[in-house]
Design an enzyme around this catalytic site. Structure first.
Site, PDB file in Angstrom:
ATOM      1  N   THR A 194       0.816  -1.219   0.000  1.00 20.78           N
ATOM      2  CA  THR A 194       0.000   0.000   0.000  1.00 20.78           C
ATOM      3  C   THR A 194       0.842   1.258   0.000  1.00 20.78           C
ATOM      4  O   THR A 194       1.897   1.293   0.640  1.00 20.78           O
ATOM      5  CB  THR A 194      -0.806   0.009   1.324  1.00 20.78           C
ATOM      6  OG1 THR A 194      -1.493  -1.215   1.429  1.00 20.78           O
ATOM      7  CG2 THR A 194      -1.738   1.180   1.428  1.00 20.78           C
ATOM      8  N   ARG A 222     -13.301  -8.697  -0.419  1.00 20.83           N
ATOM      9  CA  ARG A 222     -12.430  -8.475   0.757  1.00 20.83           C
ATOM     10  C   ARG A 222     -11.969  -7.016   0.790  1.00 20.83           C
ATOM     11  O   ARG A 222     -11.548  -6.449  -0.210  1.00 20.83           O
ATOM     12  CB  ARG A 222     -11.216  -9.410   0.673  1.00 20.83           C
ATOM     13  CG  ARG A 222     -10.197  -9.227   1.810  1.00 20.83           C
ATOM     14  CD  ARG A 222      -9.056  -8.292   1.451  1.00 20.83           C
ATOM     15  NE  ARG A 222      -8.006  -8.257   2.456  1.00 20.83           N
ATOM     16  CZ  ARG A 222      -6.994  -7.390   2.459  1.00 20.83           C
ATOM     17  NH1 ARG A 222      -6.885  -6.508   1.500  1.00 20.83           N
ATOM     18  NH2 ARG A 222      -6.092  -7.416   3.412  1.00 20.83           N
ATOM     19  N   GLY A 246       1.071  -3.457   4.803  1.00 21.37           N
ATOM     20  CA  GLY A 246       1.272  -4.843   5.230  1.00 21.37           C
ATOM     21  C   GLY A 246      -0.052  -5.587   5.206  1.00 21.37           C
ATOM     22  O   GLY A 246      -0.973  -5.198   4.478  1.00 21.37           O
TER      23      GLY A 246
HETATM   24  N1  GLY Z   1      -2.599  -3.100   3.683  1.00 21.45           N
HETATM   25  C1  GLY Z   1      -3.302  -3.363   2.507  1.00 21.45           C
HETATM   26  C2  GLY Z   1      -4.207  -4.491   2.583  1.00 21.45           C
HETATM   27  O1  GLY Z   1      -4.029  -5.398   3.384  1.00 21.45           O
HETATM   28  O2  GLY Z   1      -5.144  -4.520   1.816  1.00 21.45           O
END
Ligand code: GLY
Length: 344
Positions: A194, A222, A246
């Site tokens: 990200t 999701r 993460g």
């Molecule tokens: N940190 C981004 C995700 O797990 O979607």
């Protein structure tokens, strides 16, 4: 030992005015740079550096903090070679890229967010429009896409040709696996990168944004931490801001970015706050430090820091004086000592 001194001694320490990461045995930035002041932009990963630099140039040209965050994150979202942000990202299990993003303004404590959006190039801009043009904070899926279409946001492919070919290979390999159910719980490597960006703007106002394509080959629908206010991003104009990268599941269960900011409110340096947040999460979590989570943070005084699990991660820092990629401290159980909590 007082808690703050313990934290400093656990993974970092001040030695001769330099913040030293004990786990890596390497000095981080001199304290003078840690107090570089506004404007100051911190983002996750080396790919955040050109995004930071764009954000700084927007500020220098007279743009607002929100303009800077939005246009900075556009740089990463536009890079179709990036497999974890924007429409170049790894698709979900159905072969469609679903994007998550949010933006926050310290002034007014405003926030906008979108999740599971397909076919639009700049989810950060849609998130900003949710904040500025609706009475809501978060839109998801089809509703977010209708909103984006109604506001004329730039469209793009639901997946790039390269990612579609990779998805077909993944699908074929998956079909061959007997233990498909167990496989769906595995985490593909290196696919959670990200961009989270936090900024101390001129006048001391604080802003932040976050954008991701999320977990590669995720279950359709999701949503990770990145569009969750307090999970993947949090801004408090009195204190500072934090963002995460993460495995979102391991951040959003703990309101990770909110916790970093609250620890800064209690007086911790941004780097200490990131370290203590990871330590708190690891103490509670049955996985201990095996979490693949990373945080960045800055405070109202112009100090910044970061920390991650394992060997840590690289993040980008940009201000008037410099723009550079920095290695964060990494936390393992060896750095912290025995854990309590729910860990088995
Ligand atoms: N940190 C981004 C995700 O797990 O979607």
């Amino acid at each position: 030992m007082p808690r703050r001194r313990f934290l400093a001694s656990a993974a970092t320490a001040l030695v001769g005015g330099r913040l030293v990461n004990r786990a890596l045995g390497a000095p981080l930035l001199p304290m003078a740079e840690l107090n570089a002041g506004a404007p100051l932009i911190v983002s996750t990963w080396p790919f955040g550096k050109p995004a930071n630099e764009k954000a700084l140039s927007v500020l220098e040209a007279g743009g607002t903090g929100l303009d800077a965050i939005e246009q900075g994150i556009h740089v990463t979202e536009s890079d179709l070679s990036n497999p974890s942000v924007g429409l170049g990202g790894i698709p979900n299990a159905d072969g469609i890229v679903q994007l998550d993003s949010c933006i926050m303004s310290g002034p007014g404590h405003r926030a906008g967010s979108v999740a599971a959006v397909s076919g639009f190039r700049h989810p950060i801009s849609i998130a900003r429009a949710v904040m500025e043009k609706t009475i809501h904070v978060m839109l998801v899926g089809e509703g977010a896409e209708k909103f984006a279409a109604a506001h004329g946001f730039e469209r793009g492919p639901k997946v790039t040709d390269g990612q579609r070919a990779a998805w077909k290979r993944w699908k074929a390999a998956k079909a061959k696996e007997a233990a498909a159910a167990a496989d769906s719980k595995k985490r593909p490597a290196k696919n959670h990168d990200t961009i989270a960006m936090v900024m101390l703007g001129r006048g001391g106002d604080i802003f932040g944004g976050c954008s991701t394509s999320g977990w590669g080959y995720k279950v359709p629908g999701r949503v990770g931490d990145s569009p969750i206010i307090g999970g993947g991003l949090y801004v408090d104009n009195e204190v500072g801001a934090a963002g995460a990268t993460g495995i979102g599941e391991n951040v959003m269960r703990y309101c990770g970015s909110f916790l970093v900011v609250e620890l800064m409110r209690q007086g911790l340096h941004p780097q200490e706050a990131c370290i203590e947040t990871i330590r708190r999460i690891a103490k509670l979590d049955p996985k201990g430090f095996d979490l693949s989570i990373n945080f960045i943070a800055l405070d109202k005084r112009g100090r910044f820091g970061a920390a991650g699990t394992g060997t840590g991660f690289e993040y980008s820092v940009t201000c008037g004086a410099f723009s550079k990629v920095v290695q964060s401290p990494g936390l393992t159980s060896a750095d912290i000592g025995p854990l309590g909590g729910n860990r088995k």
